[in-house]
Design an enzyme around this catalytic site. Structure first.
Site, short mmCIF file in Angstrom:
data_model
loop_
_atom_site.label_atom_id
_atom_site.label_comp_id
_atom_site.label_asym_id
_atom_site.label_seq_id
_atom_site.Cartn_x
_atom_site.Cartn_y
_atom_site.Cartn_z
N ASP A 20 0.86 -1.64 -0.17
CA ASP A 20 -0.14 0.23 0.42
C ASP A 20 0.75 1.00 0.02
OD1 ASP A 20 -2.31 -1.26 0.61
OD2 ASP A 20 -2.47 -1.65 2.48
N TYR A 48 6.11 -10.12 6.18
CA TYR A 48 6.12 -9.05 6.65
C TYR A 48 6.63 -8.43 7.80
CZ TYR A 48 3.06 -6.94 2.95
OH TYR A 48 2.94 -6.88 1.11
#
Length: 274
Positions: free
Chosen positions: A60, A118
C-alpha cells in the site's frame, strides 16, 4: 531456470527494494507515482517496448519493501544478470534492484511464491529520531509488553478465516490465510512484529498491529482479541497502524533464485539491532 536460446523473448526476475514514503503503493494507478509504474517506464525506455512487470505482492501507499520480487518479459539480448545495474543507473534513489536473473517462462513472481514475510517496526524510545522516523511507528505513549503481543500472535498460526483484519475494498474472493510464522521480539527501543503467510489480506498486517498495541499496553485482553478475530467482528477493529512501520521483508519460492545476501538479509542493521 534458463530459457531456450532459440526463444528471443526472455523472462527476467528482479529483487527490489524501495522506500515507500513517496509512492502511492506498488500497483500502477492513473496520475499517481507508484513503484510498478516507475520501473515499467524505466525498462520500456531501455528496450523500446511497452513493458508490464508483475510483483509478488501489492504494498500500500507508504509501505516499504526490502525484498519484493517481480518479473517482466522482453525481447532483448541483454543478459539477465545485467538488468540490476542497467536499471539502478536509471531509477530514482528510492528504488534499488538488488538482483536480476533470467527465469523460465513458467516462473511467476506472484503465483510461484510459497510465502511472503512482513515486518512491522515500532520505536518506543521517548525521544524522536529523524533517522528512524521514516521506517518505524514512534509509539511511546505507554509501555508495550512484547510477551502479551506474542501471546496474542501464537493462536493465529495455521489456517484461519481472518476477515476481521481485511479492509473494505478487497478484491479477494475469500479471507482464508495460512499463517506460517507470527513473532514479536524486542531489541533495545525497537519492537518487531513479523508475520509470514501464504498470502495477506488487504490491510491485514496494519489492522492487526493496531490491535496488538492495545494488547501490549493492557487495553485489550487476549480473550477479547480472540473473540474479535474468531467471530469476525470487523466493526471492533477500528485502527490501522501507520504505513511507514511496515516492510515487505522477503518472499519465498520453492527454489531460491539468488544467494541469501541478495534477497534475505536486506533491512538496515539499525532496524534490527538498535
Amino acid at each position: 531456470m534458463p530459457m531456450s536460446q532459440a526463444n528471443p523473448r526472455k523472462r527476467i526476475a528482479l529483487v527490489i527494494q524501495y522506500i515507500g514514503t513517496h509512492f502511492c503503493g506498488w500497483q500502477r494507478q492513473t496520475a499517481e507515482r507508484t513503484v510498478q509504474a516507475v520501473i515499467e517506464e524505466t525498462i520500456s525506455t531501455v528496450v523500446g517496448q511497452k513493458i508490464t512487470i508483475h510483483g509478488a505482492g501489492r504494498t500500500d501507499s507508504g509501505v516499504h519493501a526490502a525484498g519484493q520480487f517481480a518479473h517482466f518479459e522482453c525481447e532483448s539480448l541483454i543478459p539477465g544478470y545485467k538488468w540490476a545495474k542497467i536499471l539502478n543507473d536509471r531509477l530514482p534513489p528510492d528504488i534499488n534492484i538488488r538482483g536480476a536473473c533470467e527465469v523460465s517462462q513458467d516462473w511467476h513472481a506472484q503465483f510461484s511464491a510459497q510465502w511472503r514475510r512482513y515486518r512491522y517496526t515500532i520505536y518506543t524510545h521517548p525521544t524522536p529520531n529523524l533517522f528512524i522516523q521514516p521506517y518505524a511507528w514512534h509509539y511511546y505513549q505507554a509501555p508495550l509488553d512484547e510477551t502479551l503481543i506474542q501471546a496474542a500472535l501464537t493462536p493465529l498460526l495455521g489456517e484461519h478465516h481472518l476477515a476481521a483484519f481485511q479492509r473494505t475494498g478487497s478484491k479477494r474472493s475469500h479471507a482464508w490465510v495460512n499463517v506460517q510464522a507470527a513473532e514479536c521480539s524486542r531489541r533495545g527501543s525497537f519492537i518487531h512484529i513479523e508475520i509470514q503467510a501464504n498470502g495477506f489480506l488487504y490491510g491485514m498486517v496494519r489492522l492487526l498491529v493496531g490491535m496488538l498495541v492495545d494488547i501490549g499496553q493492557g487495553k485489550l485482553s487476549l480473550a477479547q482479541f480472540q473473540d474479535i478475530w474468531k467471530n469476525e467482528k470487523r466493526h471492533l477493529v477500528k485502527y490501522s497502524a501507520p504505513a511507514k512501520g511496515l516492510c515487505l521483508l522477503r518472499v519465498g519460492y520453492p527454489e531460491p533464485l539468488f544467494p541469501p545476501h541478495i534477497w534475505f538479509d536486506t533491512q538496515p542493521t539499525f532496524l534490527l539491532t538498535h
